[in-house]
Design an enzyme around this catalytic site. Structure first.
Site, mmCIF file in Angstrom:
data_model
loop_
_atom_site.group_PDB
_atom_site.id
_atom_site.type_symbol
_atom_site.label_atom_id
_atom_site.label_comp_id
_atom_site.label_asym_id
_atom_site.label_seq_id
_atom_site.Cartn_x
_atom_site.Cartn_y
_atom_site.Cartn_z
ATOM 1 N N LYS A 90 0.861 -1.020 -0.028
ATOM 2 C CA LYS A 90 -0.007 0.128 0.155
ATOM 3 C C LYS A 90 0.882 1.359 0.236
ATOM 4 O O LYS A 90 1.716 1.405 0.761
ATOM 5 C CB LYS A 90 -0.830 -0.143 1.226
ATOM 6 C CG LYS A 90 -1.908 1.322 1.343
ATOM 7 C CD LYS A 90 -3.068 1.116 0.751
ATOM 8 C CE LYS A 90 -3.779 2.327 0.326
ATOM 9 N NZ LYS A 90 -3.280 2.975 -0.794
ATOM 10 N N GLN A 111 7.142 4.067 3.984
ATOM 11 C CA GLN A 111 5.818 3.850 3.764
ATOM 12 C C GLN A 111 5.485 2.520 4.666
ATOM 13 O O GLN A 111 4.578 2.261 5.620
ATOM 14 C CB GLN A 111 5.160 3.748 2.623
ATOM 15 C CG GLN A 111 3.943 3.622 2.388
ATOM 16 C CD GLN A 111 3.095 5.037 2.168
ATOM 17 O OE1 GLN A 111 3.921 5.867 1.557
ATOM 18 N NE2 GLN A 111 1.961 5.152 2.902
ATOM 19 N N LYS A 114 5.578 3.295 8.306
ATOM 20 C CA LYS A 114 4.388 4.374 8.479
ATOM 21 C C LYS A 114 3.019 3.415 8.592
ATOM 22 O O LYS A 114 2.255 3.714 9.519
ATOM 23 C CB LYS A 114 4.216 5.360 7.340
ATOM 24 C CG LYS A 114 3.259 6.286 7.340
ATOM 25 C CD LYS A 114 2.711 7.035 6.209
ATOM 26 C CE LYS A 114 4.014 7.528 5.322
ATOM 27 N NZ LYS A 114 3.474 8.680 4.429
ATOM 28 N N LYS A 126 5.341 1.925 -2.922
ATOM 29 C CA LYS A 126 5.465 3.357 -3.620
ATOM 30 C C LYS A 126 5.500 3.262 -4.959
ATOM 31 O O LYS A 126 6.211 2.435 -5.585
ATOM 32 C CB LYS A 126 6.237 4.318 -3.035
ATOM 33 C CG LYS A 126 6.037 5.796 -2.984
ATOM 34 C CD LYS A 126 5.209 5.879 -1.972
ATOM 35 C CE LYS A 126 4.555 7.481 -2.033
ATOM 36 N NZ LYS A 126 4.019 7.932 -0.654
ATOM 37 N N GLY A 165 -2.817 8.334 -4.271
ATOM 38 C CA GLY A 165 -2.249 9.331 -4.564
ATOM 39 C C GLY A 165 -0.689 10.009 -3.890
ATOM 40 O O GLY A 165 -0.603 9.261 -2.778
ATOM 41 N N ASP A 166 -0.212 10.706 -4.441
ATOM 42 C CA ASP A 166 1.199 11.430 -3.620
ATOM 43 C C ASP A 166 1.080 12.712 -4.545
ATOM 44 O O ASP A 166 -0.029 13.121 -5.436
ATOM 45 C CB ASP A 166 2.238 10.491 -3.864
ATOM 46 C CG ASP A 166 3.059 11.076 -2.721
ATOM 47 O OD1 ASP A 166 3.207 10.555 -1.507
ATOM 48 O OD2 ASP A 166 4.284 11.736 -3.254
ATOM 49 N N THR A 210 -4.723 13.561 5.737
ATOM 50 C CA THR A 210 -3.221 13.886 6.093
ATOM 51 C C THR A 210 -3.082 14.993 7.174
ATOM 52 O O THR A 210 -2.333 14.848 8.136
ATOM 53 C CB THR A 210 -2.411 13.731 4.970
ATOM 54 O OG1 THR A 210 -2.706 12.636 4.108
ATOM 55 C CG2 THR A 210 -0.933 13.728 5.341
ATOM 56 N N ASN A 241 -2.677 19.731 -0.743
ATOM 57 C CA ASN A 241 -3.880 19.045 -0.020
ATOM 58 C C ASN A 241 -3.319 19.070 1.380
ATOM 59 O O ASN A 241 -4.282 19.074 2.424
ATOM 60 C CB ASN A 241 -3.801 17.628 -0.618
ATOM 61 C CG ASN A 241 -4.843 16.780 -0.302
ATOM 62 O OD1 ASN A 241 -6.092 17.205 0.084
ATOM 63 N ND2 ASN A 241 -4.623 15.491 0.143
ATOM 64 N N SER A 382 -6.623 5.961 3.920
ATOM 65 C CA SER A 382 -6.940 4.965 2.817
ATOM 66 C C SER A 382 -7.175 3.478 3.270
ATOM 67 O O SER A 382 -7.824 2.959 2.404
ATOM 68 C CB SER A 382 -5.507 4.861 2.216
ATOM 69 O OG SER A 382 -5.504 6.031 1.273
HETATM 70 N N1 GLU Z 1 1.106 9.311 -0.416
HETATM 71 C C1 GLU Z 1 0.418 9.093 0.852
HETATM 72 C C2 GLU Z 1 1.646 8.753 1.738
HETATM 73 O O1 GLU Z 1 2.899 9.385 1.676
HETATM 74 C C3 GLU Z 1 -0.898 8.240 1.046
HETATM 75 C C4 GLU Z 1 -0.536 6.692 0.611
HETATM 76 C C5 GLU Z 1 -1.769 6.156 0.469
HETATM 77 O O2 GLU Z 1 -2.961 6.526 0.768
HETATM 78 O O3 GLU Z 1 -1.685 4.843 0.215
HETATM 79 O O4 GLU Z 1 1.488 8.076 2.930
#
Ligand code: GLU
Length: 450
Positions: A90, A111, A114, A126, A165-166, A210, A241, A382
Site C-alpha cells: 500500500k 511507507q 508508517k 510506492k 495519490g502522492d 493527512t 492538499n 486509505s
Molecule cells: N502518499 C501518501 C503517503 O505518503 C498516501 C498513501 C496512501 O494513501 O496509500 O502516505
C-alpha cells in the site's frame, strides 16, 4: 554502533550510493533501532535487516503518451512493493519530473514503517513516474494515466497492491487510473486504488485525512506538554492538499496558520487562514497555478516575502514543514533553533535532512515529531477506504473522522511507549521507528525466511 547495523548500513551506502534519498532514510531509521537490535540477537541470525532494506519486488516500465499536438512522449514508471509482511502492499504514486529509483525507494521504505504504525493491515509500497503534470491538459493527463495503468494493472489488486495519490496524483488522476483498471480487468474492484471520488467508492475525509491527522497528532504532543492547541499560531510550508487540511483542522480547533510558504515565497497573514472563504480561495489558487501563492497576499492585503521560506519567524508557536523532502537543511534548522519555537512537527515525507534533524533533536528545548507518524493519517484513512470497499458500504464523515482521531492518538501513544521501553525518554523520532519496525519484524520472523 552495533556491528550488524553498521554492516547493513555500509552495504546500502555502497550498493545504492546514487539513490541518495533512499540511503538517507535507511540511515535515519537504522541508527534509531540500535537498542532493539542489541536486544534481539536472533534478528542478525535471520539477517532480518538486510531483508528489510531490500524491496520484495520493484519494477520499471515504459509509459508512452500522446500530447494534444499529436507528438508522442516516453516516460518511465515504477512500482516498488517494498514489504508485504503485514498486509497487501500500500502506498501512493508520485508524478513529478525529478522522480527516479532513489525517491521511489525512499518513499516505499518510509511507507512500510508508517503503515505499520497505523495499526492496520497494510504493507509498504510506492510508485510513480518522471512525468511532469505541470501545464498538461486534462486529455493529456488522461492519456498518460491510461497508458500508466495499462503497464501496471496486472501487478496490483485489492489483495495484492493498492496504490493511491502522492504529489502530482490527486482525485482526477485516480479517476483516470481506476477507469482504465476497470476497463482492462472487466471487474468492479474498487478496492484496488484509494483516494477515489465519492461516486465510485471513495471515503469521506480522505482528502482532509493527512492534514487532520497531523493536527490530531500535534494535539497529543501538546497534551503531553500540558499545553493546549487553542490560540496556537502555526507556520507551515506547502499549501497543497496536506497544508490545506492542517489549516482547516487548526481553524476548527481554535488555532491558526499564520504563515505558509509556496515555491515563490511565503505569506504572513496575522489573522491566520481563519475562514472557509480563505480556505476555498487557497484551493482555487492552487488549481489555477500551483507554483505561486502570492495571489493570496494580493487578495487579502497581507505580507508576501518573495523567494524566502518562513523558517526562523519568531511570532509562531509551531513549525510544520508540509511541502517536500529535504525542505529543511542545516541552514533552516539553525534559524528554527534560534527562533525559540518549541514544536517542530514534520508532515511532508522526510522534510528534514538527517544532519538538520539530529541537530534539532539534540536541542533539548524543541520537541521534534517525525513525519512517518505525523502524516500516517492519510494512508490510515486509505486503509479505512479499503475496508469500506470490502464491505460495500460507506461510513459517515463522523465515523471516519473518529477512527482517524483514535488512530493518531494510538500512533502517538505507541511511539512514546516504544521510546520509553528502551530508556529513550520522550523521543518521538526513535519511538516511531521502533514501534513501526517491531510489528513488521515480528511478522517477518513468524513467516520464515524468504
Ligand atoms: N502518499 C501518501 C503517503 O505518503 C498516501 C498513501 C496512501 O494513501 O496509500 O502516505
Amino acid at each position: 554502533m552495533n556491528k550488524y547495523l553498521e554492516s547493513v548500513l555500509a552495504g546500502v551506502k555502497e550498493k545504492y550510493a546514487y539513490q541518495k534519498e533512499f540511503v538517507q532514510t535507511v540511515e535515519e531509521v537504522l541508527t534509531s533501532l540500535e537498542p532493539v537490535i542489541n536486544a534481539h540477537p536472533e534478528y542478525e541470525q535471520a539477517d532480518l535487516l538486510n531483508r528489510m532494506v531490500e524491496p520484495e519486488r520493484m519494477f520499471t516500465f515504459r509509459v508512452n503518451w500522446c500530447d494534444d499536438n499529436g507528438k508522442w512522449h516516453t516516460n518511465r514508471g515504477w512500482r516498488c512493493q517494498f514489504n508485504g509482511a503485514i498486509g497487501p502492499y500500500k502506498g501512493g504514486l508520485r508524478f513529478q519530473k525529478n522522480v527516479y529509483e532513489g525517491i521511489i525507494k525512499f518513499l516505499g521504505f518510509e511507507q512500510t514503517f508508517k503503515n505499520s504504525l497505523t495499526g492496520l493491515p497494510i504493507g509498504g509500497a510506492k510508485g510513480g513516474s518522471d512525468f511532469d503534470p505541470a501545464g498538461k491538459s486534462d486529455a493529456e493527463v488522461m492519456r498518460f494515466c491510461q497508458s500508466f495503468m495499462t503497464a501496471l494493472y496486472r501487478y496490483i489488486g485489492p489483495d495484492i497492491d493498492v496504490p493511491a495519490g502522492d504529489m502530482g496524483v490527486g482525485g482526477r488522476e485516480i479517476g483516470y487510473l481506476f477507469g482504465q483498471y476497470r476497463r482492462l480487468k472487466g471487474t468492479f474492484e474498487n478496492g484496488v486504488l484509494t483516494g477515489k471520488g465519492m461516486s465510485y467508492g471513495g471515503s469521506l475525509i480522505r482528502p482532509e485525512a493527512t492534514g487532520y491527522g497531523a493536527v490530531y497528532y500535534l494535539q497529543e504532543v501538546l497534551k503531553h506538554e500540558n499545553d493546549d492547541i487553542k490560540g496556537k499560531r502555526i507556520a507551515i510550508s506547502g499549501y497543497g492538499n496536506v497544508g490545506w487540511g492542517i489549516m482547516k483542522k487548526a481553524m476548527q480547533l481554535g488555532a491558526k496558520v499564520t504563515y505558509f510558504a509556496g515555491p515563490d515565497g511565503y505569506i504572513h497573514d496575522p489573522d491566520g487562514v481563519n475562514t472557509e472563504e480563505k480556505l476555498n480561495y487557497i484551493l482555487e489558487m492552487r488549481e489555477k497555478d500551483p507554483m505561486h501563492c502570492k495571489p493570496y497576499a494580493d487578495k487579502y492585503g497581507v505580507e508576501f516575502v518573495p523567494g524566502e521560506k518562513c523558517w526562523g519567524v519568531k511570532d509562531v508557536d509551531i513549525y510544520m514543514p508540509a511541502a517536500v523532502q529535504n525542505d529543511v537543511t542545516m541552514k533552516e534548522a539553525e534559524k528554527i533553533a534560534a527562533s525559540g519555537v518549541k514544536y517542530y512537527i514534520e508532515v511532508a515525507n522526510m522534510p528534514t535532512t538527517n544532519d538538520a534533524l539530529n541537530f534539532l533533536r539534540s536541542k533539548g528545548d524543541i520537541i521534534v515529531a517525525p513525519s512517518k507518524a505525523v502524516n500516517a493519517g492519510g494512508v490510515g484513512v486509505s486503509a479505512l477506504e479499503m475496508s469500506q470497499n470490502s464491505e460495500r458500504l460507506s461510513w459517515t464523515a463522523e465515523e471516519v473522522d473518529e477512527k482517524l482521531h483514535s488512530m493518531m492518538k494510538n500512533i502517538h501513544a505507541n511511539s512514546a511507549a516504544a521510546a520509553e521501553k528502551y530508556g529513550l525518554g520522550y523521543d518521538l523520532v526513535a519511538g516511531a521507528n521502533i514501534a513501526g519496525f517491531e510489528k513488521v519484524a515480528d511478522a517477518m520472523m513468524a513467516q520464515g525466511i524468504f
